[in-house]
Motif scaffolding. Sequence first.
Motif, short mmCIF file in Angstrom:
data_model
loop_
_atom_site.label_atom_id
_atom_site.label_comp_id
_atom_site.label_asym_id
_atom_site.label_seq_id
_atom_site.Cartn_x
_atom_site.Cartn_y
_atom_site.Cartn_z
N LYS A 475 0.82 -1.22 0.00
CA LYS A 475 0.00 0.00 0.00
C LYS A 475 0.86 1.27 0.00
CE LYS A 475 -2.52 -1.33 3.57
NZ LYS A 475 -3.54 -1.35 4.64
N ASN A 476 1.94 1.24 0.76
CA ASN A 476 2.73 2.46 0.97
C ASN A 476 3.77 2.71 -0.11
OD1 ASN A 476 1.27 2.75 3.31
ND2 ASN A 476 2.88 1.92 4.64
N GLU A 481 4.75 2.50 -7.06
CA GLU A 481 5.79 2.22 -8.07
C GLU A 481 5.20 1.59 -9.32
OE1 GLU A 481 10.00 1.85 -6.00
OE2 GLU A 481 8.73 0.15 -5.47
N LEU A 482 4.12 0.83 -9.16
CA LEU A 482 3.44 0.27 -10.33
C LEU A 482 2.84 1.36 -11.21
CD1 LEU A 482 1.50 -2.86 -8.98
CD2 LEU A 482 3.45 -2.85 -10.54
N ARG A 513 -7.05 -7.24 -3.10
CA ARG A 513 -7.09 -7.79 -4.45
C ARG A 513 -7.65 -6.81 -5.49
NH1 ARG A 513 -5.01 -11.24 -1.39
NH2 ARG A 513 -4.98 -13.47 -1.82
N PRO A 514 -8.79 -6.16 -5.23
CA PRO A 514 -9.32 -5.25 -6.26
C PRO A 514 -8.33 -4.15 -6.65
CG PRO A 514 -11.00 -5.73 -4.62
CD PRO A 514 -9.73 -6.30 -4.09
N VAL A 515 -7.58 -3.63 -5.68
CA VAL A 515 -6.58 -2.60 -6.00
C VAL A 515 -5.51 -3.19 -6.91
CG1 VAL A 515 -4.95 -0.95 -5.01
CG2 VAL A 515 -7.00 -1.60 -3.73
N LEU A 516 -5.13 -4.43 -6.62
CA LEU A 516 -4.13 -5.11 -7.44
C LEU A 516 -4.66 -5.33 -8.86
CD1 LEU A 516 -1.50 -6.66 -7.90
CD2 LEU A 516 -2.60 -8.67 -6.89
N TYR A 517 -5.91 -5.78 -8.98
CA TYR A 517 -6.49 -6.02 -10.30
C TYR A 517 -6.52 -4.73 -11.12
CZ TYR A 517 -8.10 -10.41 -8.18
OH TYR A 517 -8.16 -11.62 -7.56
N LEU A 554 -14.66 -10.25 -10.98
CA LEU A 554 -15.63 -10.08 -12.07
C LEU A 554 -15.68 -8.66 -12.65
CD1 LEU A 554 -18.67 -12.32 -11.07
CD2 LEU A 554 -17.02 -12.66 -12.92
N PRO A 555 -15.59 -7.59 -11.84
CA PRO A 555 -15.64 -6.25 -12.45
C PRO A 555 -14.51 -5.98 -13.44
CG PRO A 555 -16.01 -6.14 -10.08
CD PRO A 555 -15.59 -7.53 -10.37
N TYR A 556 -13.43 -6.76 -13.36
CA TYR A 556 -12.26 -6.55 -14.23
C TYR A 556 -12.16 -7.61 -15.32
CZ TYR A 556 -11.19 -3.89 -10.04
OH TYR A 556 -11.29 -3.03 -8.97
#
Length: 975
Positions: A475-476, A481-482, A513-517, A554-556
């Motif tokens: 998170k921090n 960086e991504l 997970r959603p943030v990662l997706y 599913l949203p992604y």
Amino acid sequence: MDLNSASTVVLRVLTQATSQDTAVLKPAEEQLKQWETQPGFYSVLLNIFTNHSLDVNVRWLAVLYFKNGIDRYWRRVAPHALSEEEKSTLRAGLITNFNEPVNQIATQISVLIAKVARVDCPRQWPELIPTLVESVKVQDDLQQHRALLTFYHVTKTLASKRLAADRKLFYDLTSSIYSFACSLWNHHTDTFLQQICKGDEAAAANSLERTLLSLKVLRKLTVHGFVEPHWNVEVMGFLHAVFERLKQFLECSRSIRAESICRDRLEKTIILFTKVLLDFLDQHPFSFTALIQRSLEFSVSYVFTEAGEGVVFEQFIVQCMNLIKMIVKNYAYKPSKNIEDSSPETLEAHKIKTAFFTYPTLMEICRRLVTHYFLLTKEELTMWEEDPESFTVEETGGDSWKYSLRPCTEVLFIDIFHEYNQTLTPVLLEMVHSLQGSTNMENTNAILIKDAVYNAVGLAAYELFDSVDFDQWFKNQLLAELQVSHDRYKPIRRRVIWLIGQWISVKFKSDLRPVLYEAIRNLLQDRDLVVSINNKFFGLHVYYDFEFRTDQFLPYLESMFTLLFQLLQEVTQCDTKMHVLHVLSCVIERVNMQIRPYVGCLVQYLPLLWKQSEEHNMLRCAILTTLIHLVQGLGADSKNLYPFLLPVIQLSTDVSQPPHVYLLEDGLELWLVTLENSPCLTPELLRIFQNMSALLELSSENLKNCFKIINAYIFLSSSEFLQMYAADLCRSFCELLKDITTEGQVQVLKVVENVLKVNPVLGPQMFQPLLPSVFRGIIDGERYPVVMSTYLGIMGRVLLQNARFFSLLLGQMACELGQELDQILGNMIEMWVDRMDNITQPERRKLSALALLSLLPSLNSVIQDKFCGIINISVEGLHDVMTEDSETGTYKDCMLMSHFEEPKATEDEEPPTEQDKRKKMLALKDPVHTVSLQQFIYEKLKAQQELLGEQGFHALMETVDTEIVAQLQEFLQGF
């Protein structure tokens, strides 16, 4: 074959066999094949290939035919074996002189001498080794080299023999020649070093070749020629000398030009020195104990300090790292948890390791691995920039971690970190902390250092579980960086997504997970970045994430699937397409039916990709895997794929087609899921079954899937399928049962059982040839419980659902065995009752009870004699299937099914296939699920009572144990 008259003829035919004209070549090959078993033929070949005035190609062919003949006809027990007289002549001729001028032919002669030695040395060829020893002492350079080459091949071959008697002979041989081999090696090595000091590279190259060959001989003798080599002074002296010679040779490399032939041979010799140490460590870990300290000092000095600068080369570094790794990981050097259980040798080795790997040493190794060897090189960055796909293949492809520098350094880091994690964890964490915050985009070295450190944290993920708060770090810092879009930051974006892939199955909160997706979706738009990520750690992670939740993904799904499909079309290399297909397959497998709205484009593209990949079988395997998951996701709608799907299955499972070697396993899996999800049997799907007969003949590890496919056809449409293929199947099964494992036998019998379940009227007739052996197996008391259980399941189906056929079968068995009908029937019932405990499946246990009860009512004295056993089995069946209603206190049969209900799958379960539904519908017609055992017993007993009368029935019940009768009465309350 007369030598004088035959030599000219054989020479002419060999000359023709070297022709490029097939009209000349083929007849010559046929003639040579006919001569292979003619006495004297190999003597003629020997004369031809030792005649240096003849054409080189003809001599080469003569050597090859001679060598092949040794493989086929040299052993005494071989068909058309050579006579002892001719073999004796050939052995003498082979070692008459060592003066072959052509290198390739000389090598082949050395190999064929070694092949003869494997069979005949030393018993039938005692003069071989003494002759070689004398020949390597001569002054003539050519003869000396050829003799040494042969000496090496003979030693290598004899060292590879593994029988105890052969090992003893090799130990004796080694003890007799080891001193000579050591002095020979020292002589050639000293000669080389003197010549290189004088600057005579041409002479040094020749001496180095002899040094290399003599070292190869010593390697085999040292590693395989002693039981306890550490007790031999010469062996240990040689091994200690290896380190000194290595230093000398490494220093020599400074003065030899890179393009020189001597340089190439020198590097080969240096690598061979390290192989001697590695092989000795592998074969004799405790004998190596005395070399641990020196090996570690040498390797660490050259690989992790300035001592190696200017002299080390990549393959040498790899070998040194392998040596360190083997010492660190060696189980022989690891004490037991209870120290008292460890051997003194283990404790001594562990003590040496512990003394060497001090904190400063470990810290320096760790830092050097990460900040030097892990760094992406300028060449790698250029390759990535110019061709990202090739960069990925180059980076992840290597032959093995043993031979490629980058994988080797990573494996060494993992092993050392695992072994000394308490020491090295603070060192790595300090490196991570020093890199917190943003990185200067102009500082390429800082970016590469960060990439390397992140690589180390990913490799050590499991060891750092308790030391890194990965969620906070993500998170921090990592998430930010991504999102850095600067072109120079691409290595970090690539490494961060790989790093998350390493940690996601170790420690990563589900709500992140959603943030990662979201981040992955953005990365998927950068083609060059995406294709450079090894698919195993690719950012989607949906397959490797144990906490994956479909609702979060599913949203992604639509956008990611679209981007992945675009990537699949854009990339050009097979490996990259395979990687992308793998990820697509993972997505489809995870979301299953919810993929349906988005697969249209992929379905249209796969036929084109299949056609383009005709020469790339591994890519076709990836396509098959994708199709498997697609069919599972589409369910019954997969029928729309049949125009493409069925020809693919046809090709992949046709053993007459060469690609089946690669495609068969996945092709069978695709065939199976296609059948399981098929809503109906089409003519094309039925026609593919023609491939099955040849598959059953293979009797390979794929047999289990073949039986599943046969069962799937039976459930799909038994009438059409059996009408066309029952006879062929029955013949195949009869052949299989002659030579098959117990597990395979059960698989065959289960198919027959399913046929009887689906088609109880015609099934027994179709597989009639198999049923007598089933009957005999029952009355003979088959010893394997699982086989006996299946036998009883089959016979239960016949007896219960086709009583007429059972009567015919009983009559057939009476004729075959020469016994009375009643006697055979009694034997069968008795064995059935006796072996009831072999049946573990509740369905089969109930079936047995129903089948035996179907014999009632009866006046037959044999059946009445076995009445007690039938009732015992029936009561056992009641205990298996009856459950008590807690409210009413009555019993009900838990196996009864009254109507079809669409199974409801939870999120964690796969939805039911069409085959699951067919099995459910079949169960609604199966007596096991439609007949109440409780009621069936009552009706049969009542009918028997009416037949015998009250007194007769009472007498019959007297034969049953009173406890069993009491239990029966309890179950039948209310009737």
